[in-house]
Structures are given as structure tokens and as C-alpha cells.
Design a protein around this motif. Structure first.
Motif, mmCIF file in Angstrom:
data_model
loop_
_atom_site.group_PDB
_atom_site.id
_atom_site.type_symbol
_atom_site.label_atom_id
_atom_site.label_comp_id
_atom_site.label_asym_id
_atom_site.label_seq_id
_atom_site.Cartn_x
_atom_site.Cartn_y
_atom_site.Cartn_z
ATOM 1 N N ASP A 132 -9.109 5.111 2.487
ATOM 2 C CA ASP A 132 -8.854 3.880 1.737
ATOM 3 C C ASP A 132 -7.994 4.102 0.497
ATOM 4 O O ASP A 132 -8.173 3.446 -0.525
ATOM 5 C CB ASP A 132 -10.162 3.194 1.349
ATOM 6 C CG ASP A 132 -10.376 1.932 2.158
ATOM 7 O OD1 ASP A 132 -9.440 1.535 2.879
ATOM 8 O OD2 ASP A 132 -11.456 1.350 2.056
ATOM 9 N N THR A 133 -7.046 5.016 0.603
ATOM 10 C CA THR A 133 -6.069 5.197 -0.458
ATOM 11 C C THR A 133 -4.766 4.531 -0.015
ATOM 12 O O THR A 133 -4.673 4.035 1.099
ATOM 13 C CB THR A 133 -5.830 6.693 -0.764
ATOM 14 O OG1 THR A 133 -5.266 7.305 0.404
ATOM 15 C CG2 THR A 133 -7.119 7.396 -1.141
ATOM 16 N N ASP A 134 -3.786 4.539 -0.878
ATOM 17 C CA ASP A 134 -2.527 3.858 -0.587
ATOM 18 C C ASP A 134 -1.437 4.768 -0.045
ATOM 19 O O ASP A 134 -0.377 4.282 0.329
ATOM 20 C CB ASP A 134 -1.997 3.182 -1.853
ATOM 21 C CG ASP A 134 -2.918 2.076 -2.321
ATOM 22 O OD1 ASP A 134 -3.570 1.446 -1.470
ATOM 23 O OD2 ASP A 134 -2.981 1.836 -3.539
ATOM 24 N N THR A 135 -1.652 6.077 -0.017
ATOM 25 C CA THR A 135 -0.566 6.985 0.333
ATOM 26 C C THR A 135 -0.871 7.801 1.578
ATOM 27 O O THR A 135 -1.816 8.576 1.613
ATOM 28 C CB THR A 135 -0.276 7.955 -0.837
ATOM 29 O OG1 THR A 135 -0.037 7.180 -2.015
ATOM 30 C CG2 THR A 135 0.925 8.814 -0.539
ATOM 31 N N TRP A 136 -0.051 7.585 2.592
ATOM 32 C CA TRP A 136 -0.100 8.403 3.800
ATOM 33 C C TRP A 136 0.804 9.612 3.592
ATOM 34 O O TRP A 136 1.870 9.504 3.003
ATOM 35 C CB TRP A 136 0.426 7.610 4.998
ATOM 36 C CG TRP A 136 -0.515 6.593 5.526
ATOM 37 C CD1 TRP A 136 -0.727 5.342 5.040
ATOM 38 C CD2 TRP A 136 -1.368 6.731 6.656
ATOM 39 N NE1 TRP A 136 -1.658 4.694 5.805
ATOM 40 C CE2 TRP A 136 -2.069 5.527 6.807
ATOM 41 C CE3 TRP A 136 -1.611 7.765 7.557
ATOM 42 C CZ2 TRP A 136 -2.991 5.328 7.827
ATOM 43 C CZ3 TRP A 136 -2.526 7.562 8.572
ATOM 44 C CH2 TRP A 136 -3.206 6.362 8.695
ATOM 45 N N PHE A 137 0.387 10.746 4.103
ATOM 46 C CA PHE A 137 1.190 11.967 4.089
ATOM 47 C C PHE A 137 1.449 12.386 5.529
ATOM 48 O O PHE A 137 0.718 11.982 6.439
ATOM 49 C CB PHE A 137 0.465 13.087 3.338
ATOM 50 C CG PHE A 137 0.270 12.774 1.880
ATOM 51 C CD1 PHE A 137 1.298 12.964 0.965
ATOM 52 C CD2 PHE A 137 -0.930 12.266 1.427
ATOM 53 C CE1 PHE A 137 1.127 12.669 -0.373
ATOM 54 C CE2 PHE A 137 -1.120 11.969 0.087
ATOM 55 C CZ PHE A 137 -0.089 12.164 -0.806
ATOM 56 N N HIS A 138 2.472 13.213 5.718
ATOM 57 C CA HIS A 138 2.808 13.620 7.086
ATOM 58 C C HIS A 138 1.651 14.336 7.774
ATOM 59 O O HIS A 138 1.518 14.284 8.988
ATOM 60 C CB HIS A 138 4.080 14.480 7.106
ATOM 61 C CG HIS A 138 3.917 15.834 6.513
ATOM 62 N ND1 HIS A 138 3.859 16.041 5.158
ATOM 63 C CD2 HIS A 138 3.784 17.039 7.099
ATOM 64 C CE1 HIS A 138 3.705 17.334 4.935
ATOM 65 N NE2 HIS A 138 3.655 17.956 6.098
ATOM 66 N N LEU A 139 0.775 14.974 7.032
ATOM 67 C CA LEU A 139 -0.364 15.660 7.632
ATOM 68 C C LEU A 139 -1.507 14.705 7.979
ATOM 69 O O LEU A 139 -2.361 15.036 8.798
ATOM 70 C CB LEU A 139 -0.886 16.747 6.687
ATOM 71 C CG LEU A 139 0.063 17.916 6.447
ATOM 72 C CD1 LEU A 139 -0.511 18.868 5.417
ATOM 73 C CD2 LEU A 139 0.351 18.631 7.744
#
Length: 83
Positions: free
Chosen positions: A63-70
Motif C-alpha cells: 500500500d505504498t505509492d512506488t513500484w520498483f522493478h523488483l
């Protein structure tokens, strides 16, 4: 819309199968559907998918706003059975 190679159908089917399970599994299917929708539009590659999900403001499994490639392969690894 991008070319469907069957992977999107597997993701959506696996996500739908989670709907009847315990609460944690019910929450886990949402990110899988989000990733599946982006893939269905032809966005491939973990970094590109993460960027597309960030642009759309889709929340991560935490439930955070930032997706990372991993984050993308981790979401799929937890919820999608191997093909």
C-alpha cells in the motif's frame, strides 16, 4: 492493446482463484491484476511495468505509492504458479 501470449490469462486466472481464499490472499490478487492489465497493453519488462503502474497511481502490495522493478516479479512469484 498488446499481443496476448497467454501470460495475461494465466495471471488473471490465478488472481481470480485467490478471491475465495483467506483475506491475505484476497488482497494479494489486486496487484496481480494491475500487472496483468499493464502487460495486456503491451508493456513488457519489469522496469517498464513498474513505471506504468507508478504513472497510474496504483498502490503496491504494501500500500505504498512506488513500484520498483523488483516488486513486479516478487508479486508474480508469490501468486502465479509456474507455467
Amino acid at each position: 492493446m498488446g499481443q496476448d501470449d497467454g501470460a495475461t490469462r494465466r495471471w488473471c486466472a490465478a488472481a481470480a482463484s485467490l478471491a475465495g481464499r483467506e483475506p491475505a490472499a484476497q488482497v494479494a490478487h489486486r496487484p496481480v491484476l494491475d500487472v496483468g492489465l499493464v502487460h495486456a497493453e503491451g508493456v513488457l519488462g519489469e522496469a517498464a511495468v513498474a513505471k506504468a503502474l507508478n504513472r497510474r497511481g496504483m498502490p503496491t502490495p504494501q500500500d505504498t505509492d512506488t513500484w520498483f522493478h523488483l516488486t513486479v516479479p516478487r508479486v508474480l512469484a508469490r501468486t502465479i504458479p509456474p507455467a
